[in-house]
Design a protein around this motif. Sequence first.
Motif, short mmCIF file in Angstrom:
data_model
loop_
_atom_site.label_atom_id
_atom_site.label_comp_id
_atom_site.label_asym_id
_atom_site.label_seq_id
_atom_site.Cartn_x
_atom_site.Cartn_y
_atom_site.Cartn_z
N ARG A 164 0.85 -1.19 0.00
CA ARG A 164 0.00 0.00 0.00
C ARG A 164 0.88 1.23 0.00
O ARG A 164 1.70 1.43 0.88
CB ARG A 164 -0.91 -0.01 1.21
CG ARG A 164 -1.84 -1.19 1.13
CD ARG A 164 -2.93 -1.09 2.12
NE ARG A 164 -3.81 -2.23 1.90
CZ ARG A 164 -4.71 -2.62 2.74
NH1 ARG A 164 -4.88 -1.98 3.85
NH2 ARG A 164 -5.47 -3.65 2.47
N ARG A 165 0.68 2.04 -1.02
CA ARG A 165 1.46 3.26 -1.14
C ARG A 165 0.56 4.44 -0.84
O ARG A 165 -0.59 4.49 -1.25
CB ARG A 165 2.03 3.37 -2.54
CG ARG A 165 3.00 2.23 -2.83
CD ARG A 165 3.57 2.38 -4.19
NE ARG A 165 4.47 1.24 -4.42
CZ ARG A 165 4.80 0.80 -5.61
NH1 ARG A 165 4.33 1.37 -6.69
NH2 ARG A 165 5.61 -0.21 -5.73
N VAL A 166 1.13 5.43 -0.17
CA VAL A 166 0.38 6.61 0.23
C VAL A 166 1.13 7.83 -0.29
O VAL A 166 2.35 7.89 -0.25
CB VAL A 166 0.24 6.68 1.77
CG1 VAL A 166 -0.50 7.92 2.18
CG2 VAL A 166 -0.46 5.42 2.27
N PHE B 159 1.21 11.54 -3.02
CA PHE B 159 1.00 12.00 -4.39
C PHE B 159 1.85 11.27 -5.40
O PHE B 159 1.49 11.13 -6.55
CB PHE B 159 1.27 13.51 -4.48
CG PHE B 159 0.28 14.32 -3.74
CD1 PHE B 159 -1.03 14.45 -4.20
CD2 PHE B 159 0.62 14.94 -2.54
CE1 PHE B 159 -1.96 15.20 -3.51
CE2 PHE B 159 -0.30 15.69 -1.84
CZ PHE B 159 -1.59 15.82 -2.32
N GLY B 160 3.00 10.77 -5.00
CA GLY B 160 3.90 10.09 -5.92
C GLY B 160 3.65 8.61 -6.05
O GLY B 160 4.36 7.90 -6.75
N ALA B 161 2.62 8.08 -5.39
CA ALA B 161 2.33 6.64 -5.42
C ALA B 161 1.83 6.23 -6.80
O ALA B 161 0.92 6.83 -7.35
CB ALA B 161 1.30 6.28 -4.37
N GLN B 162 2.46 5.23 -7.38
CA GLN B 162 2.03 4.72 -8.68
C GLN B 162 1.90 3.24 -8.65
O GLN B 162 2.56 2.52 -8.07
CB GLN B 162 3.02 5.12 -9.75
CG GLN B 162 3.06 6.60 -9.94
CD GLN B 162 4.08 6.99 -11.02
OE1 GLN B 162 4.86 6.17 -11.47
NE2 GLN B 162 4.04 8.23 -11.40
#
Length: 75
Positions: free
Chosen positions: A68-70, A72-75
Amino acid sequence: MEVKIGVLHAPREIVLESGQSADEVEQTVGEALSGKAPLLSLTDDKGRKILVPADRIAYVEIGEPAVRRVGFGAQ
């Protein structure tokens, strides 16, 4: 770990996130398909139990562990 289960005569697959490892899921599926267990029984990461009759399993897809990425830069 994302697990997808295809069920015979069902229009949609069952998708769940499991806390089990890929080896544990594979062993559980193998036991169900070999006839050692009449049901495939998996528990998702929220504690819900999913039961599928072993003779109705079309396929099982075991995915990569979910990251799980959190931000604005999470892709």
